[in-house]
Write a protein that holds these residues in place. Structure first.
Motif, mmCIF file in Angstrom:
data_model
loop_
_atom_site.group_PDB
_atom_site.id
_atom_site.type_symbol
_atom_site.label_atom_id
_atom_site.label_comp_id
_atom_site.label_asym_id
_atom_site.label_seq_id
_atom_site.Cartn_x
_atom_site.Cartn_y
_atom_site.Cartn_z
ATOM 1 N N ARG A 1 59.704 59.650 9.985
ATOM 2 C CA ARG A 1 59.841 58.421 9.221
ATOM 3 C C ARG A 1 58.819 57.361 9.636
ATOM 4 O O ARG A 1 58.197 56.702 8.807
ATOM 5 N N ALA A 2 58.640 57.176 10.953
ATOM 6 C CA ALA A 2 57.717 56.146 11.446
ATOM 7 C C ALA A 2 56.275 56.478 11.059
ATOM 8 O O ALA A 2 55.526 55.615 10.591
ATOM 9 N N LEU A 3 55.891 57.726 11.255
ATOM 10 C CA LEU A 3 54.526 58.130 10.919
ATOM 11 C C LEU A 3 54.303 58.088 9.414
ATOM 12 O O LEU A 3 53.204 57.790 8.954
ATOM 13 N N ARG A 4 55.354 58.386 8.646
ATOM 14 C CA ARG A 4 55.213 58.327 7.201
ATOM 15 C C ARG A 4 54.866 56.908 6.760
ATOM 16 O O ARG A 4 54.016 56.704 5.892
ATOM 17 N N GLN A 5 55.509 55.898 7.346
ATOM 18 C CA GLN A 5 55.211 54.520 6.969
ATOM 19 C C GLN A 5 53.788 54.150 7.325
ATOM 20 O O GLN A 5 53.092 53.480 6.554
ATOM 21 N N ASP A 6 53.329 54.607 8.500
ATOM 22 C CA ASP A 6 51.938 54.358 8.888
ATOM 23 C C ASP A 6 50.990 55.012 7.888
ATOM 24 O O ASP A 6 49.974 54.424 7.495
ATOM 25 N N TRP A 7 51.331 56.232 7.488
ATOM 26 C CA TRP A 7 50.492 56.951 6.527
ATOM 27 C C TRP A 7 50.474 56.225 5.192
ATOM 28 O O TRP A 7 49.424 56.054 4.572
ATOM 29 N N MET A 8 51.657 55.793 4.737
ATOM 30 C CA MET A 8 51.736 55.090 3.466
ATOM 31 C C MET A 8 50.923 53.794 3.501
ATOM 32 O O MET A 8 50.215 53.470 2.553
ATOM 33 N N ASP A 9 51.027 53.050 4.620
ATOM 34 C CA ASP A 9 50.269 51.801 4.733
ATOM 35 C C ASP A 9 48.769 52.067 4.674
ATOM 36 O O ASP A 9 48.018 51.361 3.991
ATOM 37 N N GLN A 10 48.345 53.099 5.396
ATOM 38 C CA GLN A 10 46.919 53.436 5.438
ATOM 39 C C GLN A 10 46.428 53.895 4.067
ATOM 40 O O GLN A 10 45.393 53.433 3.572
ATOM 41 N N GLN A 11 47.178 54.797 3.439
ATOM 42 C CA GLN A 11 46.754 55.334 2.155
ATOM 43 C C GLN A 11 46.850 54.283 1.046
ATOM 44 O O GLN A 11 46.042 54.257 0.117
ATOM 45 N N SER A 12 47.832 53.385 1.145
ATOM 46 C CA SER A 12 47.964 52.324 0.156
ATOM 47 C C SER A 12 46.774 51.371 0.228
ATOM 48 O O SER A 12 46.254 50.908 -0.798
ATOM 49 N N ALA A 13 46.344 51.064 1.447
ATOM 50 C CA ALA A 13 45.171 50.202 1.607
ATOM 51 C C ALA A 13 43.933 50.876 1.022
ATOM 52 O O ALA A 13 43.105 50.229 0.363
ATOM 53 N N LEU A 14 43.819 52.178 1.239
ATOM 54 C CA LEU A 14 42.688 52.921 0.681
ATOM 55 C C LEU A 14 42.748 52.920 -0.846
ATOM 56 O O LEU A 14 41.732 52.707 -1.524
ATOM 57 N N ALA A 15 43.942 53.137 -1.401
ATOM 58 C CA ALA A 15 44.098 53.137 -2.854
ATOM 59 C C ALA A 15 43.757 51.771 -3.440
ATOM 60 O O ALA A 15 43.162 51.668 -4.512
ATOM 61 N N LEU B 1 39.953 51.453 -3.416
ATOM 62 C CA LEU B 1 39.369 52.296 -4.453
ATOM 63 C C LEU B 1 39.600 51.702 -5.844
ATOM 64 O O LEU B 1 38.709 51.708 -6.694
ATOM 65 N N ALA B 2 40.786 51.174 -6.072
ATOM 66 C CA ALA B 2 41.089 50.590 -7.378
ATOM 67 C C ALA B 2 40.228 49.372 -7.665
ATOM 68 O O ALA B 2 39.926 49.084 -8.824
ATOM 69 N N ASP B 3 39.840 48.658 -6.618
ATOM 70 C CA ASP B 3 39.004 47.472 -6.802
ATOM 71 C C ASP B 3 37.539 47.822 -7.048
ATOM 72 O O ASP B 3 36.737 46.944 -7.324
ATOM 73 N N ASP B 4 37.198 49.102 -6.949
ATOM 74 C CA ASP B 4 35.802 49.521 -7.098
ATOM 75 C C ASP B 4 35.732 50.725 -8.030
ATOM 76 O O ASP B 4 35.291 51.805 -7.640
#
Length: 225
Positions: free
Chosen positions: A139-153, A156-159
Motif C-alpha cells: 500500500r505504501a509503495l503503491r502511493q509513492d508510485w501513484m504520486d510519481q506516475q501522476s506527476a509524470l502524467a 506529459l499532458a502539459d507538453d
C-alpha cells in the motif's frame, strides 16, 4: 492546463458518479444529463458492453444546471478496483471535457485555467494509472508510485507537442480528427478535440488504432447490463 483536472482525476474509478467531490444521486444518469455539453463514446464500430463511470465538476457550480465539467464512459470490461493477479481486462474509456474559460475555483481562492486538450490528456492519463497500477506493490509503495506516475502524467499532458506523444488520426462523427497519442506498458492514452468539447481516451487490450468516436444520442445505452 486546467488545474481542476489534476485535482479531480487521479483516483477516478468506475462506480458512483461524483459531482463537486461529493457522492452523486442514486440515479447514475442525473449528473450526465445535467451537463451542458454533448457526451462522446466509441462509435457504432464498438459492439461490446457500454457503461457509465464518473462525472465531475471542477468549479463552484456543483449542483447547478450545467455544473458538470467532465466525465467518462466505459467500453468493454470494467477496470479492476483493486489488483487482480494476471489482470487481463480489456477496456477503452472515453473522457469528455467541457470547453471552459477561466473561472473561480470551488473554494473561491483562485482562478482555474481554461480547459484544453491537455486537460483531457491529464484525466485520461490519471484514469489509466488508477486502472492499471502494479499489484506487487504494497500500500505504501503503491502511493509513492501513484504520486510519481501522476506527476509524470501531468508533465506529459502539459507538453502534447513533445517527444512523448505521436499523432494519430481517428474518426469523430465520421470525420478524421488529429489526436495526440502515447503508449506505455500499462496501456494507451490519447487526447484531442471534437465539436463542442475536448476528448481524451485510455485503454488496454483494445486497439486505439481502430477506435472511432461519436456523440452519444441516448445515454441509456450505457445503463443496460
Amino acid at each position: 492546463m486546467d488545474a481542476t483536472s489534476q485535482a479531480g482525476g487521479a483516483t477516478a474509478t468506475a462506480g458512483a458518479p461524483v459531482v463537486g467531490g461529493q457522492a452523486g444521486p442514486a440515479d447514475p444518469l442525473v449528473p450526465y444529463l445535467s451537463a451542458d455539453f454533448p457526451w462522446y463514446g466509441l462509435d457504432d464500430g464498438w459492439t461490446g458492453r457500454r457503461y457509465l463511470m464518473q462525472a465531475g465538476a471542477g468549479g463552484p457550480r456543483a449542483g447547478a444546471a450545467g455544473s458538470v465539467d467532465y466525465g467518462s464512459l466505459g467500453h468493454g470490461e470494467e477496470p479492476a478496483r483493486q489488483y487482480e493477479p494476471r489482470d487481463m481486462r480489456r477496456f477503452a474509456v472515453v473522457v469528455t471535457v467541457a470547453r471552459r474559460d477561466s473561472r473561480r475555483s470551488a473554494d473561491n481562492t483562485g482562478t482555474l485555467e481554461a480547459t484544453s486538450a491537455s486537460s483531457a490528456a491529464w484525466l485520461a492519463g490519471s484514469g489509466l494509472l488508477g486502472a492499471t497500477w502494479p499489484g506487487q506493490l504494497d500500500r505504501a509503495l503503491r502511493q509513492d508510485w501513484m504520486d510519481q506516475q501522476s506527476a509524470l502524467a501531468w508533465d506529459l499532458a502539459d507538453d502534447l507537442d513533445g517527444p512523448g506523444w505521436s499523432t494519430l488520426s481517428l474518426p469523430v462523427n465520421g470525420l478524421p480528427q488529429p489526436f495526440r497519442y502515447r503508449e506505455s506498458e500499462y496501456g494507451w492514452v490519447l487526447a484531442g478535440e471534437a465539436p463542442g468539447v475536448l476528448l481524451g481516451a485510455y485503454g488496454r487490450g483494445v486497439s486505439a488504432y481502430g477506435a472511432g468516436f461519436a456523440t452519444v444520442p441516448d445515454l441509456a445505452a450505457y445503463t443496460r447490463p
